[in-house]
Design an enzyme around this catalytic site. Structure first.
Site, PDB file in Angstrom:
ATOM      1  N   ASP A  39      49.950  44.319  47.073  1.00 12.77           N
ATOM      2  CA  ASP A  39      49.294  43.068  46.680  1.00 12.77           C
ATOM      3  C   ASP A  39      48.121  43.311  45.655  1.00 12.77           C
ATOM      4  O   ASP A  39      46.822  43.165  46.086  1.00 12.77           O
ATOM      5  CB  ASP A  39      48.851  42.303  47.834  1.00 12.77           C
ATOM      6  CG  ASP A  39      48.360  40.992  47.371  1.00 12.77           C
ATOM      7  OD1 ASP A  39      48.451  40.622  46.318  1.00 12.77           O
ATOM      8  OD2 ASP A  39      47.470  40.347  48.349  1.00 12.77           O
ATOM      9  N   CYS A  81      49.051  38.532  41.002  1.00 13.82           N
ATOM     10  CA  CYS A  81      48.315  37.259  41.051  1.00 13.82           C
ATOM     11  C   CYS A  81      47.575  37.076  39.374  1.00 13.82           C
ATOM     12  O   CYS A  81      46.718  36.271  39.352  1.00 13.82           O
ATOM     13  CB  CYS A  81      47.177  37.272  41.681  1.00 13.82           C
ATOM     14  SG  CYS A  81      46.015  38.572  41.991  1.00 13.82           S
ATOM     15  N   ASP A 125      43.011  50.386  51.079  1.00 19.64           N
ATOM     16  CA  ASP A 125      42.366  49.845  50.276  1.00 19.64           C
ATOM     17  C   ASP A 125      41.094  50.687  49.482  1.00 19.64           C
ATOM     18  O   ASP A 125      40.778  51.616  50.154  1.00 19.64           O
ATOM     19  CB  ASP A 125      41.360  48.439  50.827  1.00 19.64           C
ATOM     20  CG  ASP A 125      41.046  47.598  49.722  1.00 19.64           C
ATOM     21  OD1 ASP A 125      41.909  46.601  49.594  1.00 19.64           O
ATOM     22  OD2 ASP A 125      40.066  47.776  49.328  1.00 19.64           O
ATOM     23  N   SER A 126      40.508  50.413  48.454  1.00 18.42           N
ATOM     24  CA  SER A 126      39.706  51.361  47.962  1.00 18.42           C
ATOM     25  C   SER A 126      38.249  50.923  48.524  1.00 18.42           C
ATOM     26  O   SER A 126      37.310  51.664  48.293  1.00 18.42           O
ATOM     27  CB  SER A 126      39.661  51.184  46.450  1.00 18.42           C
ATOM     28  OG  SER A 126      39.593  49.962  45.978  1.00 18.42           O
ATOM     29  N   ARG A 131      52.003  35.915  54.363  1.00 14.28           N
ATOM     30  CA  ARG A 131      51.672  36.721  55.357  1.00 14.28           C
ATOM     31  C   ARG A 131      52.537  36.211  56.492  1.00 14.28           C
ATOM     32  O   ARG A 131      52.851  37.282  57.396  1.00 14.28           O
ATOM     33  CB  ARG A 131      50.200  36.500  55.863  1.00 14.28           C
ATOM     34  CG  ARG A 131      49.157  37.314  54.833  1.00 14.28           C
ATOM     35  CD  ARG A 131      47.669  37.486  55.313  1.00 14.28           C
ATOM     36  NE  ARG A 131      47.214  36.190  55.157  1.00 14.28           N
ATOM     37  CZ  ARG A 131      46.393  36.094  54.109  1.00 14.28           C
ATOM     38  NH1 ARG A 131      45.962  37.121  53.292  1.00 14.28           N
ATOM     39  NH2 ARG A 131      45.880  34.834  53.913  1.00 14.28           N
ATOM     40  N   ALA A 160      45.378  53.175  45.643  1.00  8.37           N
ATOM     41  CA  ALA A 160      46.616  52.778  45.786  1.00  8.37           C
ATOM     42  C   ALA A 160      47.646  53.855  45.257  1.00  8.37           C
ATOM     43  O   ALA A 160      48.683  54.390  45.663  1.00  8.37           O
ATOM     44  CB  ALA A 160      47.006  51.523  45.771  1.00  8.37           C
ATOM     45  N   PHE A 175      46.329  47.500  49.242  1.00 14.78           N
ATOM     46  CA  PHE A 175      45.482  46.592  48.716  1.00 14.78           C
ATOM     47  C   PHE A 175      45.343  45.554  49.874  1.00 14.78           C
ATOM     48  O   PHE A 175      45.364  44.285  49.662  1.00 14.78           O
ATOM     49  CB  PHE A 175      46.136  45.863  47.532  1.00 14.78           C
ATOM     50  CG  PHE A 175      46.524  46.825  46.197  1.00 14.78           C
ATOM     51  CD1 PHE A 175      45.486  47.242  45.400  1.00 14.78           C
ATOM     52  CD2 PHE A 175      48.051  47.361  46.151  1.00 14.78           C
ATOM     53  CE1 PHE A 175      45.824  48.100  44.236  1.00 14.78           C
ATOM     54  CE2 PHE A 175      48.040  48.189  44.954  1.00 14.78           C
ATOM     55  CZ  PHE A 175      47.223  48.356  44.079  1.00 14.78           C
TER      56      PHE A 175
HETATM   57  N1  SAH Z   1      46.278  41.392  50.263  1.00 14.75           N
HETATM   58  C1  SAH Z   1      44.975  41.042  50.587  1.00 14.75           C
HETATM   59  C2  SAH Z   1      44.209  40.872  49.282  1.00 14.75           C
HETATM   60  C3  SAH Z   1      44.308  41.930  48.344  1.00 14.75           C
HETATM   61  S1  SAH Z   1      43.017  41.697  47.238  1.00 14.75           S
HETATM   62  C4  SAH Z   1      44.975  39.973  51.713  1.00 14.75           C
HETATM   63  O1  SAH Z   1      45.992  39.417  51.957  1.00 14.75           O
HETATM   64  O2  SAH Z   1      43.873  39.417  52.049  1.00 14.75           O
HETATM   65  C5  SAH Z   1      43.093  43.385  46.201  1.00 14.75           C
HETATM   66  C6  SAH Z   1      42.513  44.332  47.196  1.00 14.75           C
HETATM   67  O3  SAH Z   1      42.758  45.575  46.319  1.00 14.75           O
HETATM   68  C7  SAH Z   1      40.890  44.488  47.284  1.00 14.75           C
HETATM   69  O4  SAH Z   1      40.491  44.591  48.571  1.00 14.75           O
HETATM   70  C8  SAH Z   1      40.406  45.812  46.428  1.00 14.75           C
HETATM   71  O5  SAH Z   1      39.380  46.379  47.142  1.00 14.75           O
HETATM   72  C9  SAH Z   1      41.428  46.658  46.522  1.00 14.75           C
HETATM   73  N2  SAH Z   1      41.816  47.417  45.403  1.00 14.75           N
HETATM   74  C10 SAH Z   1      41.504  47.353  43.977  1.00 14.75           C
HETATM   75  N3  SAH Z   1      41.854  48.365  43.462  1.00 14.75           N
HETATM   76  C11 SAH Z   1      42.411  49.123  44.310  1.00 14.75           C
HETATM   77  C12 SAH Z   1      42.999  50.495  44.269  1.00 14.75           C
HETATM   78  N4  SAH Z   1      43.175  51.086  42.757  1.00 14.75           N
HETATM   79  N5  SAH Z   1      43.539  51.094  45.174  1.00 14.75           N
HETATM   80  C13 SAH Z   1      43.389  50.492  46.546  1.00 14.75           C
HETATM   81  N6  SAH Z   1      42.897  49.442  46.621  1.00 14.75           N
HETATM   82  C14 SAH Z   1      42.419  48.501  45.372  1.00 14.75           C
END
Ligand code: SAH
Length: 397
Positions: A301, A341, A254-255, A216, A284, A232
């Site tokens: 991410d 991850c 985000d979802s 970040r 996404a 995400f």
């Molecule tokens: N980048 C973030 C962490 C991401 S964690 C940070 O720095 O804090 C992954 C995220 O993806 C979660 O918030 C989850 O709600 C979201 N997510 C999971 N599947 C998804 C999808 N199909 N489309 C959009 N978001 C999604």
């Protein structure tokens, strides 16, 4: 007198443990002494009966034993105290605990800190414990005591957050609770000078994805005058960092509606105007279909696509698909920050997948940075599997 029962391994299955690798798979076990219950502390012996160490037994799971000690040391309150003291000292030396504008970090990173099955995250005087095995869960009182001794005034509350795996295996229902103190007054969790709302109760993991701290920061360094798409986004860690670095506009996708809501609170709490930030609740992959040519920086991410080695192939296809979607329409000169991850997908596999996506998209791509998890998520030299987070910054022409 402690009644510690023993487990005997098959021939040759002691080799990993002799190299201090902390996992014993169920297939390596020859004999389980009668009366051993799930979550018990067990003595682990070789095929010939020689003592190898002590570990936590998990019944019916693929990792059957997580080793806690590799010698005659029986895990005790003092043992936990020492381990925790050391782990906290590492973070203190890294200036992550109570520095100006910086009090969010991972205090204990399971195998990486010699305590398999235990995660402890720290948010401004609050420690959040997540145990991933029943054996470690039983050690909760020792863990809390160890944290209290190591952190002293820097600890006001300890929250236990039950891991999904324990719930799924029917061991526990909801054990989420304050096990020491409570939320401090003026609670202000900060990373690189940015404040974040930590959703202890309903947040994912322990409330925040601490492992992206340095990545970040890199985003903040490269965001001046840029328009950024953070997919995400969870509660907007990358979004706030981009704004800190002078991004003109940031979109967080985000979802999860709740994650986005907290993200918006974070934007305002850090003094940014509503106009510079937009939240998008969507899938996404669907969203990327419409193109991202509008943005100078795109961040991908996703959550772990592969939770086990058997899911690796499908995960790689998943990474290829989202990276391809983004790369197809990114504008010339823009940057892609892309992450995985999944522990089962290693650095090289991930890099090859992103390269394959760039080739298929017909784009010239330069890899500018190779990114990883930060120092408060250390990897034990005996457990290379602990390296799970990898990322690339790719410039597209
Ligand atoms: N980048 C973030 C962490 C991401 S964690 C940070 O720095 O804090 C992954 C995220 O993806 C979660 O918030 C989850 O709600 C979201 N997510 C999971 N599947 C998804 C999808 N199909 N489309 C959009 N978001 C999604």
């Amino acid at each position: 007198m402690l009644d510690i029962k023993s487990i005997q391994l098959k021939a040759k299955k002691d080799e990993g443990i002799r190299r201090r690798h902390p996992w014993v798979f169920s297939g390596a076990i020859k004999l389980v002494e009668e009366g051993i219950v799930d979550g018990a502390l067990v003595q682990v012996c070789s095929n010939k009966g020689g003592h190898l160490g002590y570990g936590h037994y998990s019944k019916g799971t693929s990792i059957a034993i997580r080793m806690i000690s590799f010698d005659e040391t029986i895990p005790s309150a003092e043992f936990f105290q020492t381990q925790i003291q050391q782990a906290v000292a590492v973070r203190r030396d890294l200036n992550l605990i109570a520095s100006e504008g910086q009090n969010i970090c991972r205090l204990i990173h399971a195998e990486g800190d010699g305590l398999p099955g235990l995660i402890v995250d720290y948010y401004d005087r609050v420690a959040v414990i997540q145990t991933h095995s029943l054996g470690m869960h039983h050690a909760l009182p020792w863990i809390v005591d160890g944290l209290r001794m190591a952190l002293q005034d820097e600890l006001v509350g300890v929250y236990n957050k039950s891991a999904k795996v324990l719930r799924k295996n029917g061991h526990t229902t909801n054990m989420d609770a304050w096990v020491l103190g409570s939320e401090p007054e003026n609670w202000k969790a900060q990373e690189h000078g940015n404040s974040y709302v930590i959703d202890l109760i309903e947040g994912q993991k322990t409330g925040f994805f601490i492992d992206q701290r340095e990545n970040r920061f890199l985003v903040s360094q490269l965001s001046k005058g840029k328009k950024v798409l953070n997919t995400f986004s969870y509660t907007g860690g990358f979004s706030i960092s981009a704004l800190q670095g002078g991004a003109t506009e940031v979109h967080s996708l985000d979802s999860s509606a709740r994650a986005l809501e907290i993200g918006e609170a974070n934007v305002l709490a850090n003094g940014y105007k509503e106009e510079v930030h937009q939240s998008i609740q969507a899938d996404a992959l669907d969203y990327l279909k419409d193109g991202v040519a509008d943005f100078d920086i795109v961040i991908l991410d996703p959550p772990a696509f592969a939770k086990s080695a058997s899911a690796r192939h499908a995960a790689i296809q998943g990474y290829k698909r989202i990276n391809l979607r983004a790369l197809e329409t990114m504008k010339s000169g823009s940057l892609l920050f892309t992450f995985s991850c999944s522990q089962a997908v290693d650095d090289r596999m991930f890099t090859n997948t992103v390269i394959a996506a760039a080739i298929q998209a017909g784009r010239t791509a330069r890899i500018l940075y190779r990114l990883h998890q930060p120092a408060d998520h250390p990897v034990s030299a005996f457990h290379p599997e602990g390296a799970y987070l990898k990322g690339l910054v790719v410039r597209v022409e």
